[in-house]
Design an enzyme around this catalytic site. Structure first.
Site, PDB file in Angstrom:
ATOM      1  N   GLY A 207       0.770  -1.237   0.000  1.00 36.88           N
ATOM      2  CA  GLY A 207       0.000   0.000   0.000  1.00 36.88           C
ATOM      3  C   GLY A 207       0.796   1.278   0.000  1.00 36.88           C
TER       4      GLY A 207
ATOM      5  N   TYR B  59       6.955 -22.305  10.886  1.00 38.50           N
ATOM      6  CA  TYR B  59       5.997 -21.385  11.506  1.00 38.50           C
ATOM      7  C   TYR B  59       5.977 -21.704  12.999  1.00 38.50           C
ATOM      8  CZ  TYR B  59       1.462 -18.853  11.774  1.00 38.50           C
ATOM      9  OH  TYR B  59       0.435 -17.977  12.043  1.00 38.50           O
TER      10      TYR B  59
END
Length: 527
Positions: free
Chosen positions: A261, A448
């Site tokens: 963004g 993870y």
């Protein structure tokens, strides 16, 4: 028809949050791991409880139809969904709430919002589903800004065109995962991209953050599925050419993939599709040693079979998720195809992992919805709700993920585990640390890690920040990436500043200066 209400302080829908009975069961389970730790459940805040300042901006009359200053709306757009966000949301701390929520439905309205922000000196935060776990949507930045406008792209939610011949579709960036799949289903197609946030995230957000999907091999990232993009920047719009591949210079699509963004809004994209699968097969394999399981996964990842599911789950993670008793490490292997039965692929995969020392479980698990594979799938979807419940019980409960090449994995995993256990015990007194593989490649896995530890009410954010800093330094020092699929945002900036070449940072700054000369878009992210 029952209505769902999005949770403004936590994950997902209010109706799906853990109830009192589930929280009680979780308290009992965690209490056995942390004997002697008192766990009391914090009540969620009400809108009246929130510390939220009045809006500082007064938009022009022409923008009022697409602007919201509603208290719940501003609260819902303040934070993402990380541990830090949930804790502050529970405490009712909304001092950094955006001043305005804009919902443009056309590119011209989007440009009008950007023009207004430029004139009044407001920062602009592009917003998809708000599921960031790295501070990517929070109005937290340096600089003398007049206010913050969060631009919610939910009105850009259409499937514009389906090209059946090329097996691609032109899709707007604000569409949520379920609506995207519902729109493709009548055509017999799927995007086949299912991040854990699938229900609460958007196509534009996936592209902007280089999202990782649920499937463990081959097309793991959204990067592989993007054919062309259309982007609106403060300088205007640009659209890339639809091509199956090209060697014509650096790819403009790659500039916006992972740009989070700071360069513009992905208003639409042409996406490569898959035929919907009809054949599936799944099995579970047990290992007594985690590294033995990792070696089996390495051989499988280099076999060319490309399983859709290849999850190595350590014994403690299996225990906390209710899919094992804590004595064995689990490897879930799955295949699917729209064209042919996959039993032969599964059988060969089972031969490979058995040769590496795995114990193949009985064949009753033949679909992703049955047995331990099915249990894991359900827990995977429910995990963020469980995380919120753990936080309400006063625990530090968070995750981090990375990637490393196979030749360095064993030393890397040992080093990371040692650091996390040591630092968490120093900060919290006790630690519960688990690991699983979310994605695997021929040259390495994506581990993870989950951290659960007793917290101190009022200090939980500070506790995690101390742990997180040590984690970031260790990941970089040992040669891993600061993130495999969670993006950089504001929380990973210190690690990202060390990971990426400084000369590339200068290139990124130059691109931002060209596309966003006033620096309005998502200040403080990436650079």
């Amino acid at each position: 028809m029952s209505m769902t209400i999005r949770n403004f302080w936590g994950w997902g829908n209010e109706e799906s949050a853990f109830d009192d009975q589930q929280i009680g069961q979780l308290r009992h389970l965690v209490g056995r791991q942390f004997g002697g730790v008192e766990l009391t459940c914090q009540a969620p805040p009400t809108l009246a409880d929130l510390a939220m300042p009045e809006p500082r901006l007064q938009p022009p009359q022409s923008l009022l139809p697409i602007i919201s200053t509603d208290r719940r709306d501003r609260a819902s757009h303040t934070y993402g969904k990380s541990f830090r966000d949930i804790v502050r949301g529970l405490e009712g701390d909304y001092r950094c709430a955006p001043d305005l929520i804009a919902r443009p439905s056309t590119e011209q309205e989007l440009l009008d919002v950007l023009d207004y922000a430029s004139r009044c000196g407001a920062a602009v935060i592009p917003y998809g589903g708000g599921s960031s776990v790295v501070g990517g949507t929070e109005p937290r930045y340096e600089g003398d800004w007049a206010g913050t406008i969060t631009v919610d792209m939910e009105s850009f939610s259409r499937i514009l065109e389906v090209d059946r011949t090329s097996r691609a579709a032109h899709i707007e960036g604000g569409i949520y995962g379920p609506a995207l799949e519902d729109g493709l289903r009548p055509h017999g197609f799927t995007l086949r991209h299912f991040p854990q946030s699938f229900e609460f995230s958007t196509l534009g957000g996936w592209i902007a953050t280089r999202s990782g999907g649920h499937f463990a091999t081959l097309y793991t990232h959204i990067d592989d599925l993007v054919e062309a993009t259309r982007v609106v920047t403060p300088r205007g719009s640009l659209e890339t050419r639809r091509l199956p591949g090209s060697g014509a210079g650096p790819s403009p699509d790659r500039l916006f993939l992972g740009s989070e963004g700071i360069l513009g809004f992905v208003t639409s994209a042409w996406m490569r599709l898959q035929a919907r699968p009809e054949f599936r097969a799944t099995r579970t394999v047990h290992f007594g040693d985690f590294f033995q399981g990792a070696e089996a996964v390495r051989r499988l990842s280099q076999s060319g079979l490309y399983p859709t599911n290849c999850r190595l789950i350590d014994a403690r993670e299996a225990l906390i998720n209710g899919i094992g008793n804590g004595s064995k490490h689990l490897l879930i292997i799955g295949f699917e195809s729209a064209d042919h039965p996959v039993d032969a692929w599964l059988e060969r995969a089972l031969e490979i992992v058995a040769d590496a020392g795995g114990s193949v479980q009985a064949s009753r698990e033949q679909t992703p919805d049955k047995g331990q594979a099915g249990d894991w799938r359900q827990q995977f979807i429910r995990a963020p709700y469980m995380r919120d419940a753990l936080i309400r019980l006063g625990l530090v409960a968070e995750t981090f993920e990375t990637a490393i090449t196979w030749d360095r994995f064993e030393a890397f995993h040992q080093g990371v585990s040692e650091t996390v256990n040591r630092v968490t015990r120093e900060v919290c007194g006790k630690a519960f640390v688990t690991c699983r593989f979310t994605h695997v490649y021929p040259d390495g896995p994506a581990p993870y890690y989950t951290v659960i530890a007793p917290g101190r009410r009022g200090d939980q954010v500070k506790q995690w920040d101390e742990i997180k800093l040590a984690v970031m330094e260790t990941l970089i020092d040992l040669g891993g990436t600061i993130t495999h699929h969670h993006a950089v945002g504001r929380d990973h900036r210190p690690g990202y500043d060390r990971q990426r070449p400084e000369l590339f940072a200068d290139v990124l700054r130059s691109a931002k200066q060209t596309l966003d000369p006033d620096g309005l878009l998502n200040p403080g992210v990436l650079i």
